[in-house]
Design a protein around this motif. Structure first.
Motif, PDB file in Angstrom:
ATOM      1  N   THR A  74       1.000  -1.236   0.006  1.00 41.61           N
ATOM      2  CA  THR A  74       0.069   0.063   0.069  1.00 41.61           C
ATOM      3  C   THR A  74       0.863   1.286   0.059  1.00 41.61           C
ATOM      4  O   THR A  74       0.400   2.405  -0.414  1.00 41.61           O
ATOM      5  CB  THR A  74      -0.860  -0.129   1.200  1.00 41.61           C
ATOM      6  N   THR A  75       1.951   1.105   0.453  1.00 40.50           N
ATOM      7  CA  THR A  75       3.159   2.163   0.278  1.00 40.50           C
ATOM      8  C   THR A  75       3.644   2.674  -0.995  1.00 40.50           C
ATOM      9  O   THR A  75       3.749   1.577  -1.731  1.00 40.50           O
ATOM     10  CB  THR A  75       4.112   2.058   1.454  1.00 40.50           C
ATOM     11  N   VAL A  76       4.159   3.777  -1.077  1.00 40.31           N
ATOM     12  CA  VAL A  76       4.802   3.978  -2.411  1.00 40.31           C
ATOM     13  C   VAL A  76       6.059   3.541  -2.548  1.00 40.31           C
ATOM     14  O   VAL A  76       6.979   3.957  -1.314  1.00 40.31           O
ATOM     15  CB  VAL A  76       4.637   5.538  -2.954  1.00 40.31           C
ATOM     16  N   ASP A  77       6.594   2.983  -3.526  1.00 41.13           N
ATOM     17  CA  ASP A  77       8.022   2.346  -3.482  1.00 41.13           C
ATOM     18  C   ASP A  77       8.632   2.738  -5.118  1.00 41.13           C
ATOM     19  O   ASP A  77       8.161   1.557  -5.855  1.00 41.13           O
ATOM     20  CB  ASP A  77       8.173   1.056  -3.046  1.00 41.13           C
ATOM     21  N   ALA A  78       9.001   3.786  -5.471  1.00 40.64           N
ATOM     22  CA  ALA A  78       9.310   3.892  -6.843  1.00 40.64           C
ATOM     23  C   ALA A  78      10.492   3.208  -7.328  1.00 40.64           C
ATOM     24  O   ALA A  78      10.939   3.015  -8.525  1.00 40.64           O
ATOM     25  CB  ALA A  78       9.608   5.485  -7.050  1.00 40.64           C
ATOM     26  N   THR A  79      11.093   2.498  -6.399  1.00 36.38           N
ATOM     27  CA  THR A  79      12.568   1.617  -6.928  1.00 36.38           C
ATOM     28  C   THR A  79      11.807   0.140  -7.279  1.00 36.38           C
ATOM     29  O   THR A  79      12.739  -0.592  -7.600  1.00 36.38           O
ATOM     30  CB  THR A  79      13.341   1.609  -5.540  1.00 36.38           C
ATOM     31  N   ASN A  80      10.682   0.008  -6.583  1.00 31.56           N
ATOM     32  CA  ASN A  80      10.188  -1.479  -6.977  1.00 31.56           C
ATOM     33  C   ASN A  80       8.952  -1.474  -7.503  1.00 31.56           C
ATOM     34  O   ASN A  80       7.908  -1.709  -6.867  1.00 31.56           O
ATOM     35  CB  ASN A  80      10.231  -2.225  -5.644  1.00 31.56           C
ATOM     36  N   ARG A  81       8.906  -0.917  -8.841  1.00 25.76           N
ATOM     37  CA  ARG A  81       7.637  -0.707  -9.516  1.00 25.76           C
ATOM     38  C   ARG A  81       7.190  -1.914  -9.997  1.00 25.76           C
ATOM     39  O   ARG A  81       7.767  -2.988 -10.259  1.00 25.76           O
ATOM     40  CB  ARG A  81       7.837   0.155 -10.835  1.00 25.76           C
ATOM     41  N   SER A  82       5.758  -1.782 -10.451  1.00 22.01           N
ATOM     42  CA  SER A  82       5.009  -3.236 -10.679  1.00 22.01           C
ATOM     43  C   SER A  82       4.349  -2.948 -12.041  1.00 22.01           C
ATOM     44  O   SER A  82       3.913  -1.872 -12.229  1.00 22.01           O
ATOM     45  CB  SER A  82       3.902  -3.673  -9.643  1.00 22.01           C
ATOM     46  N   VAL A  83       4.381  -3.690 -12.900  1.00 27.77           N
ATOM     47  CA  VAL A  83       3.740  -3.988 -14.085  1.00 27.77           C
ATOM     48  C   VAL A  83       2.301  -4.166 -13.911  1.00 27.77           C
ATOM     49  O   VAL A  83       1.867  -4.952 -13.140  1.00 27.77           O
ATOM     50  CB  VAL A  83       4.227  -5.030 -15.098  1.00 27.77           C
ATOM     51  N   ALA A  84       1.585  -3.238 -14.466  1.00 28.79           N
ATOM     52  CA  ALA A  84       0.079  -3.515 -14.340  1.00 28.79           C
ATOM     53  C   ALA A  84      -0.684  -3.375 -15.559  1.00 28.79           C
ATOM     54  O   ALA A  84      -0.284  -2.971 -16.505  1.00 28.79           O
ATOM     55  CB  ALA A  84      -0.469  -2.642 -13.392  1.00 28.79           C
TER      56      ALA A  84
END
Length: 220
Positions: A74-84
């Protein structure tokens, strides 16, 4: 808010034909199992591949897939982005999806009217004393897509560690391979599996209360 919104998937629903079973329904003979038909069987008005700034991980146990399920933090993590994979659907379809994902008859998604981008709200799910209900009880608002609000569903807590089944990973892989994104699919999934061990071990000794995020103040 308009009548349409983007449902943004990151797990097995990356695969278009798997997601469509939530709309058109399916029976036990389907490779994805039985699903009730949505109030509207209309296919998404639009689809879009994108990256979201929330880390993918696997945890808990799925009755359908017999292994861990996919979630995003639920927290933002721009270093571990996910494909959606985003699907533009109407609110009745999204409410139906939320209910089926949580294995309940219905879910109130009224929070879609008030959540700001980056906030999440815990859905009121009647678990009836069964822990397989309500796994996707966090409604997370993502940045708008084309001026339309975008949401995903994840867990309000970090669940117990586990391994995704090969069948589940195969479905996610099929979805990723169909994406219009340059991606090393196997490396992406392996990174998510390795990340899962870290995320779940950090919360292994936490109670469900202490592991919860603040549902109305989590911002980007």
């Amino acid at each position: 808010m308009t009548d349409r919104l983007w449902y943004v998937s990151y797990g097995s629903n990356l695969l278009r034909e798997r997601f469509f079973t939530y709309l058109t329904g399916s029976d036990d003979s389907s490779e994805f199992g039985a699903h009730p038909t949505a109030p509207s069987t209309a296919l998404p008005a639009e689809e879009k591949w994108l990256w979201i700034d929330h880390a993918l991980y696997f945890a808990g146990v799925s009755r359908r897939w017999t292994g861990s399920s996919a979630f995003v933090a639920t927290t933002v993590d721009a270093t571990n982005r996910s494909v959606a994979h985003g699907y533009l659907v109407d609110r009745r379809q999204f409410a139906h999806l939320a209910a089926v994902e949580n294995v309940v008859e219905s879910v109130d998604i009224g929070a879609t009217e008030t959540l700001a981008i980056g906030q999440w709200s815990q859905l009121a799910v009647d678990r009836e004393g069964e822990n397989f209900r309500g796994k996707y009880d966090a409604l997370l608002r993502l940045p708008d897509l084309g001026g339309q609000p975008a949401f995903t569903l994840t867990s309000s807590i970090v669940r117990e560690p586990g391994e995704p089944s090969s069948r589940y990973l195969s479905t996610i892989r099929r979805g990723l391979l169909s994406a219009s994104i340059d991606l090393d699919v196997d490396a992406y999934l392996q990174a998510a599996i390795e990340r899962s061990g870290t995320i779940t071990s950090e919360h292994r000794d936490s109670s469900s209360t202490t592991a919860r995020c603040s549902p109305t103040t989590e911002k980007q």
